[in-house]
Each structure stands twice: as structure tokens, then as C-alpha cells.
Design a protein around this motif. Structure first.
Motif, mmCIF file in Angstrom:
data_model
loop_
_atom_site.group_PDB
_atom_site.id
_atom_site.type_symbol
_atom_site.label_atom_id
_atom_site.label_comp_id
_atom_site.label_asym_id
_atom_site.label_seq_id
_atom_site.Cartn_x
_atom_site.Cartn_y
_atom_site.Cartn_z
ATOM 1 N N THR A 235 55.637 -77.919 -8.090
ATOM 2 C CA THR A 235 56.123 -77.520 -8.811
ATOM 3 C C THR A 235 55.661 -76.459 -10.468
ATOM 4 O O THR A 235 56.711 -76.302 -11.141
ATOM 5 N N HIS A 236 53.971 -76.307 -10.377
ATOM 6 C CA HIS A 236 53.623 -75.540 -10.686
ATOM 7 C C HIS A 236 54.183 -73.669 -10.945
ATOM 8 O O HIS A 236 53.872 -72.941 -11.941
ATOM 9 N N GLU A 237 54.778 -73.276 -9.724
ATOM 10 C CA GLU A 237 55.098 -72.146 -9.360
ATOM 11 C C GLU A 237 56.574 -71.672 -10.090
ATOM 12 O O GLU A 237 57.378 -71.214 -9.357
ATOM 13 N N LEU A 238 56.390 -72.046 -11.039
ATOM 14 C CA LEU A 238 57.076 -71.411 -11.666
ATOM 15 C C LEU A 238 58.308 -70.094 -11.667
ATOM 16 O O LEU A 238 59.584 -69.636 -11.956
ATOM 17 N N GLU A 239 57.397 -69.082 -12.102
ATOM 18 C CA GLU A 239 57.743 -67.953 -11.626
ATOM 19 C C GLU A 239 57.821 -67.957 -10.409
ATOM 20 O O GLU A 239 59.365 -66.640 -10.662
ATOM 21 N N TYR A 240 57.687 -68.343 -9.348
ATOM 22 C CA TYR A 240 58.386 -67.329 -8.248
ATOM 23 C C TYR A 240 59.275 -68.180 -7.476
ATOM 24 O O TYR A 240 60.202 -67.688 -7.619
#
Length: 128
Positions: free
Chosen positions: A10-15
Motif C-alpha cells: 500500500t505504501h508503493e504509491l508511485e509504483y
């Protein structure tokens, strides 16, 4: 196969954003997004049998039986760079000594090493 699923943190917003844009640009398809609070993951799903069949034909399935097809191994530089970037994002990590790619399939390892050697040679030839 009925579709293709990607699971990211959930923290990998850019990806997540890059993956959604790439699917829209390449396949003109939107990804359905499902968040799981219990394991802090996001599943991004394309429910297209055609796209799933394309991915299956290019790389196969299962960690021990995936292979890169001839079309992938002989693709242009831009495609291969994108493939390598995605591979490192999904199965790689950074360490103090460099980058580590965590693969277990010997044939796939050989194919990825070939792509990396080509990329390194292009890098050296261009003087970048």
C-alpha cells in the motif's frame, strides 16, 4: 487465464501510479484496484483474457517454470529496460553492496543475465 494480477504494498504509491498509467498507455485498459488492510497490500487486476494470454506467452507462469520468450529476448532496448526495471522492482532489493535480484529458476537467471550484459554493453558503448 482470466486476467492478470499484480500485488504491491500500500505504501508503493508511485509504483501503483506507474503501473496503472503503463497499462492504460499500452493496452488502453484500466486496472481494478483492491486494498487489503489486513496485509497492507494492493491488488491491481486486469480482467482481460487476451492480455493475460499475452503475458503467459511472453514469460509463462510459476516461479520455477517462467522463461522469456524469443520475442522478449530479442525485443528493442526500451522494452528490455522496462522489463528489467519491473523485474528489479518485483524481485529485487538494494543492499550496501549493490542490487540483488532474487530468482530461483536457472534458465530465467541465464536469460536475465544476458539482458543485463547487453544493457551494460550499451551503457559502456554510449559512454553514459
Amino acid at each position: 487465464p482470466n486476467g492478470i494480477h499484480f500485488t504491491v504494498g500500500t505504501h508503493e504509491l508511485e509504483y501503483q501510479h506507474e503501473l496503472a498509467l503503463a497499462f492504460k498507455r499500452v493496452f488502453a485498459a484500466d486496472l481494478a484496484v483492491y486494498q487489503s488492510v489486513s496485509d497492507q497490500s494492493v491488488r491491481m487486476i486486469c480482467n482481460s483474457k487476451i492480455i493475460a494470454a499475452l503475458f503467459l506467452s511472453m514469460v509463462g507462469t510459476g516461479y520455477g517454470s517462467k522463461r522469456l520468450s524469443h520475442d522478449v529476448v530479442t525485443a528493442d532496448e526500451e522494452f528490455q529496460r522496462g522489463l528489467l526495471a519491473g523485474l528489479f522492482r518485483g524481485d529485487g532489493c538494494s543492499t550496501t553492496g549493490g542490487m540483488v535480484l532474487d530468482l530461483v529458476n536457472p534458465e530465467l537467471i541465464d536469460q536475465v543475465q544476458l539482458l543485463l550484459r547487453r544493457e551494460l554493453q550499451l551503457f559502456r558503448d554510449r559512454g553514459d
